[in-house]
Design a protein around this motif. Structure first.
Motif, PDB file in Angstrom:
ATOM      1  N   ILE A   1     -46.359  35.921 -92.805  1.00  0.00           N
ATOM      2  CA  ILE A   1     -46.554  35.213 -91.542  1.00  0.00           C
ATOM      3  C   ILE A   1     -46.114  33.754 -91.641  1.00  0.00           C
ATOM      4  O   ILE A   1     -46.436  33.058 -92.599  1.00  0.00           O
ATOM      5  N   ILE A   2     -45.375  33.330 -90.630  1.00  0.00           N
ATOM      6  CA  ILE A   2     -45.104  31.910 -90.410  1.00  0.00           C
ATOM      7  C   ILE A   2     -45.958  31.564 -89.199  1.00  0.00           C
ATOM      8  O   ILE A   2     -45.686  32.009 -88.087  1.00  0.00           O
ATOM      9  N   TRP A   3     -47.029  30.818 -89.426  1.00  0.00           N
ATOM     10  CA  TRP A   3     -48.028  30.574 -88.385  1.00  0.00           C
ATOM     11  C   TRP A   3     -47.442  29.851 -87.188  1.00  0.00           C
ATOM     12  O   TRP A   3     -46.629  28.950 -87.337  1.00  0.00           O
ATOM     13  N   ARG A   4     -47.899  30.240 -86.005  1.00  0.00           N
ATOM     14  CA  ARG A   4     -47.374  29.704 -84.752  1.00  0.00           C
ATOM     15  C   ARG A   4     -48.332  28.707 -84.101  1.00  0.00           C
ATOM     16  O   ARG A   4     -48.190  28.397 -82.933  1.00  0.00           O
ATOM     17  N   GLY A   5     -49.313  28.259 -84.819  1.00  0.00           N
ATOM     18  CA  GLY A   5     -50.253  27.287 -84.273  1.00  0.00           C
ATOM     19  C   GLY A   5     -51.687  27.681 -84.552  1.00  0.00           C
ATOM     20  O   GLY A   5     -51.972  28.715 -85.157  1.00  0.00           O
ATOM     21  N   TYR A   6     -52.600  26.822 -84.084  1.00  0.00           N
ATOM     22  CA  TYR A   6     -54.020  27.040 -84.347  1.00  0.00           C
ATOM     23  C   TYR A   6     -54.555  28.311 -83.690  1.00  0.00           C
ATOM     24  O   TYR A   6     -55.395  29.000 -84.258  1.00  0.00           O
ATOM     25  N   SER A   7     -54.094  28.617 -82.497  1.00  0.00           N
ATOM     26  CA  SER A   7     -54.587  29.838 -81.842  1.00  0.00           C
ATOM     27  C   SER A   7     -54.173  31.069 -82.633  1.00  0.00           C
ATOM     28  O   SER A   7     -54.915  32.048 -82.703  1.00  0.00           O
ATOM     29  N   ASP A   8     -53.007  31.021 -83.235  1.00  0.00           N
ATOM     30  CA  ASP A   8     -52.535  32.129 -84.065  1.00  0.00           C
ATOM     31  C   ASP A   8     -53.434  32.304 -85.294  1.00  0.00           C
ATOM     32  O   ASP A   8     -53.857  33.410 -85.620  1.00  0.00           O
ATOM     33  N   ILE A   9     -53.745  31.192 -85.930  1.00  0.00           N
ATOM     34  CA  ILE A   9     -54.622  31.227 -87.114  1.00  0.00           C
ATOM     35  C   ILE A   9     -56.014  31.724 -86.737  1.00  0.00           C
ATOM     36  O   ILE A   9     -56.590  32.566 -87.429  1.00  0.00           O
ATOM     37  N   LEU A  10     -56.547  31.216 -85.610  1.00  0.00           N
ATOM     38  CA  LEU A  10     -57.874  31.660 -85.153  1.00  0.00           C
ATOM     39  C   LEU A  10     -57.887  33.138 -84.797  1.00  0.00           C
ATOM     40  O   LEU A  10     -58.836  33.855 -85.133  1.00  0.00           O
ATOM     41  N   ALA A  11     -56.855  33.606 -84.127  1.00  0.00           N
ATOM     42  CA  ALA A  11     -56.802  35.005 -83.708  1.00  0.00           C
ATOM     43  C   ALA A  11     -56.726  35.936 -84.916  1.00  0.00           C
ATOM     44  O   ALA A  11     -57.534  36.866 -85.049  1.00  0.00           O
ATOM     45  N   VAL A  12     -55.772  35.689 -85.779  1.00  0.00           N
ATOM     46  CA  VAL A  12     -55.585  36.558 -86.948  1.00  0.00           C
ATOM     47  C   VAL A  12     -56.774  36.433 -87.900  1.00  0.00           C
ATOM     48  O   VAL A  12     -57.305  37.436 -88.390  1.00  0.00           O
ATOM     49  N   GLY A  13     -57.212  35.204 -88.141  1.00  0.00           N
ATOM     50  CA  GLY A  13     -58.353  34.997 -89.037  1.00  0.00           C
ATOM     51  C   GLY A  13     -59.623  35.646 -88.532  1.00  0.00           C
ATOM     52  O   GLY A  13     -60.356  36.282 -89.304  1.00  0.00           O
ATOM     53  N   SER A  14     -59.885  35.526 -87.243  1.00  0.00           N
ATOM     54  CA  SER A  14     -61.082  36.153 -86.663  1.00  0.00           C
ATOM     55  C   SER A  14     -60.997  37.664 -86.737  1.00  0.00           C
ATOM     56  O   SER A  14     -61.972  38.333 -87.074  1.00  0.00           O
ATOM     57  N   TYR A  15     -59.832  38.208 -86.411  1.00  0.00           N
ATOM     58  CA  TYR A  15     -59.653  39.663 -86.470  1.00  0.00           C
ATOM     59  C   TYR A  15     -59.925  40.170 -87.890  1.00  0.00           C
ATOM     60  O   TYR A  15     -60.686  41.111 -88.085  1.00  0.00           O
ATOM     61  N   LEU A  16     -59.305  39.520 -88.866  1.00  0.00           N
ATOM     62  CA  LEU A  16     -59.467  39.955 -90.255  1.00  0.00           C
ATOM     63  C   LEU A  16     -60.895  39.758 -90.767  1.00  0.00           C
ATOM     64  O   LEU A  16     -61.375  40.540 -91.582  1.00  0.00           O
ATOM     65  N   SER A  17     -61.585  38.724 -90.278  1.00  0.00           N
ATOM     66  CA  SER A  17     -62.960  38.475 -90.736  1.00  0.00           C
ATOM     67  C   SER A  17     -63.919  39.573 -90.283  1.00  0.00           C
ATOM     68  O   SER A  17     -65.016  39.694 -90.825  1.00  0.00           O
ATOM     69  N   GLY A  18     -63.501  40.378 -89.329  1.00  0.00           N
ATOM     70  CA  GLY A  18     -64.326  41.506 -88.892  1.00  0.00           C
ATOM     71  C   GLY A  18     -64.684  42.451 -90.019  1.00  0.00           C
ATOM     72  O   GLY A  18     -65.710  43.131 -89.966  1.00  0.00           O
ATOM     73  N   VAL A  19     -63.864  42.472 -91.068  1.00  0.00           N
ATOM     74  CA  VAL A  19     -64.135  43.368 -92.196  1.00  0.00           C
ATOM     75  C   VAL A  19     -65.460  43.016 -92.881  1.00  0.00           C
ATOM     76  O   VAL A  19     -66.161  43.904 -93.379  1.00  0.00           O
ATOM     77  N   VAL A  20     -65.810  41.746 -92.897  1.00  0.00           N
ATOM     78  CA  VAL A  20     -67.066  41.323 -93.529  1.00  0.00           C
ATOM     79  C   VAL A  20     -68.244  42.036 -92.850  1.00  0.00           C
ATOM     80  O   VAL A  20     -69.133  42.577 -93.512  1.00  0.00           O
ATOM     81  N   PHE A  21     -68.226  42.056 -91.532  1.00  0.00           N
ATOM     82  CA  PHE A  21     -69.327  42.632 -90.767  1.00  0.00           C
ATOM     83  C   PHE A  21     -69.286  44.160 -90.764  1.00  0.00           C
ATOM     84  O   PHE A  21     -70.308  44.819 -90.975  1.00  0.00           O
ATOM     85  N   LEU A  22     -68.103  44.729 -90.533  1.00  0.00           N
ATOM     86  CA  LEU A  22     -68.012  46.187 -90.429  1.00  0.00           C
ATOM     87  C   LEU A  22     -68.177  46.878 -91.779  1.00  0.00           C
ATOM     88  O   LEU A  22     -68.866  47.895 -91.878  1.00  0.00           O
ATOM     89  N   PHE A  23     -67.560  46.331 -92.811  1.00  0.00           N
ATOM     90  CA  PHE A  23     -67.755  46.938 -94.127  1.00  0.00           C
ATOM     91  C   PHE A  23     -69.172  46.678 -94.615  1.00  0.00           C
ATOM     92  O   PHE A  23     -69.751  47.496 -95.324  1.00  0.00           O
ATOM     93  N   GLY A  24     -69.756  45.562 -94.181  1.00  0.00           N
ATOM     94  CA  GLY A  24     -71.174  45.299 -94.473  1.00  0.00           C
ATOM     95  C   GLY A  24     -72.065  46.384 -93.878  1.00  0.00           C
ATOM     96  O   GLY A  24     -73.027  46.824 -94.517  1.00  0.00           O
ATOM     97  N   ILE A  25     -71.751  46.823 -92.664  1.00  0.00           N
ATOM     98  CA  ILE A  25     -72.518  47.909 -92.038  1.00  0.00           C
ATOM     99  C   ILE A  25     -72.374  49.189 -92.853  1.00  0.00           C
ATOM    100  O   ILE A  25     -73.357  49.886 -93.105  1.00  0.00           O
ATOM    101  N   ALA A  26     -71.142  49.488 -93.277  1.00  0.00           N
ATOM    102  CA  ALA A  26     -70.922  50.695 -94.082  1.00  0.00           C
ATOM    103  C   ALA A  26     -71.713  50.628 -95.392  1.00  0.00           C
ATOM    104  O   ALA A  26     -72.359  51.611 -95.783  1.00  0.00           O
ATOM    105  N   LEU A  27     -71.680  49.477 -96.054  1.00  0.00           N
ATOM    106  CA  LEU A  27     -72.423  49.326 -97.315  1.00  0.00           C
ATOM    107  C   LEU A  27     -73.927  49.412 -97.089  1.00  0.00           C
ATOM    108  O   LEU A  27     -74.650  49.990 -97.911  1.00  0.00           O
TER     109      LEU A  27
END
Length: 163
Positions: free
Chosen positions: A93-119
């Motif tokens: 990825i070549i980041w396109r700005g702060y909204s891009d970082i927030l969008a992708v980062g927030s989406y990926l951070s979902g793993v903490v919560f969802l995999f936490g539920i599985a565990l």
């Protein structure tokens, strides 16, 4: 009329978009199904059953069992998405700005919560906690995912040149 449709399509193609939106728009309909539809349908199913499980204090029974299966499936499914994106997409990825970082980062951070539920459902974490404490943690993890998912959607739909 045809000219208006062509012009609208050209404008949409030339519009700046975050990598989040580009991922969903590419390889239609497969990326939309894999990265958005399946996780959202499972998360909404989990949310709907969570209300009945939590407020009914259901520690067992068919609805609780269904809730548990959906939580485990969603957690591992999203872990697969996270792993795929982190190994094949994010490094390029070549980041396109702060909204891009927030969008992708927030989406990926979902793993903490969802995999936490599985565990949690598998008894890997909070295994010595009381049922009510586990239920509360499950609910909080689900809320955490819903928050970051909505942040990802909001900033993902924003034109990255605006931030």
């Amino acid at each position: 009329m045809q000219e208006m449709v062509t012009q609208a399509a050209t404008t949409a193609m030339n519009m700046n978009m975050t990598h989040y939106m580009e991922l969903l728009a590419t390889n239609q309909p497969w990326n939309l199904l894999i990265f958005m539809a399946i996780p959202v349908i499972l998360a909404e199913t989990l949310t709907a059953t969570e209300f009945f499980v939590t407020f009914g204090r259901l520690h067992d029974g068919p609805l609780r069992q269904f809730n548990k299966i959906v939580g485990i499936a969603l957690g591992f499914y999203f872990l697969g998405i996270f792993t795929y994106l982190m190994t094949t997409v994010v490094p390029n990825i070549i980041w396109r700005g702060y909204s891009d970082i927030l969008a992708v980062g927030s989406y990926l951070s979902g793993v903490v919560f969802l995999f936490g539920i599985a565990l949690l459902e598998l008894g890997v974490i909070a295994k010595n906690k009381e049922q009510d404490s586990k239920m509360k943690l499950h609910f909080l993890l689900l809320i955490g995912f819903l928050v970051v998912a909505h942040i990802a959607m909001i900033f993902g739909m924003l034109n990255p040149s605006l931030l």
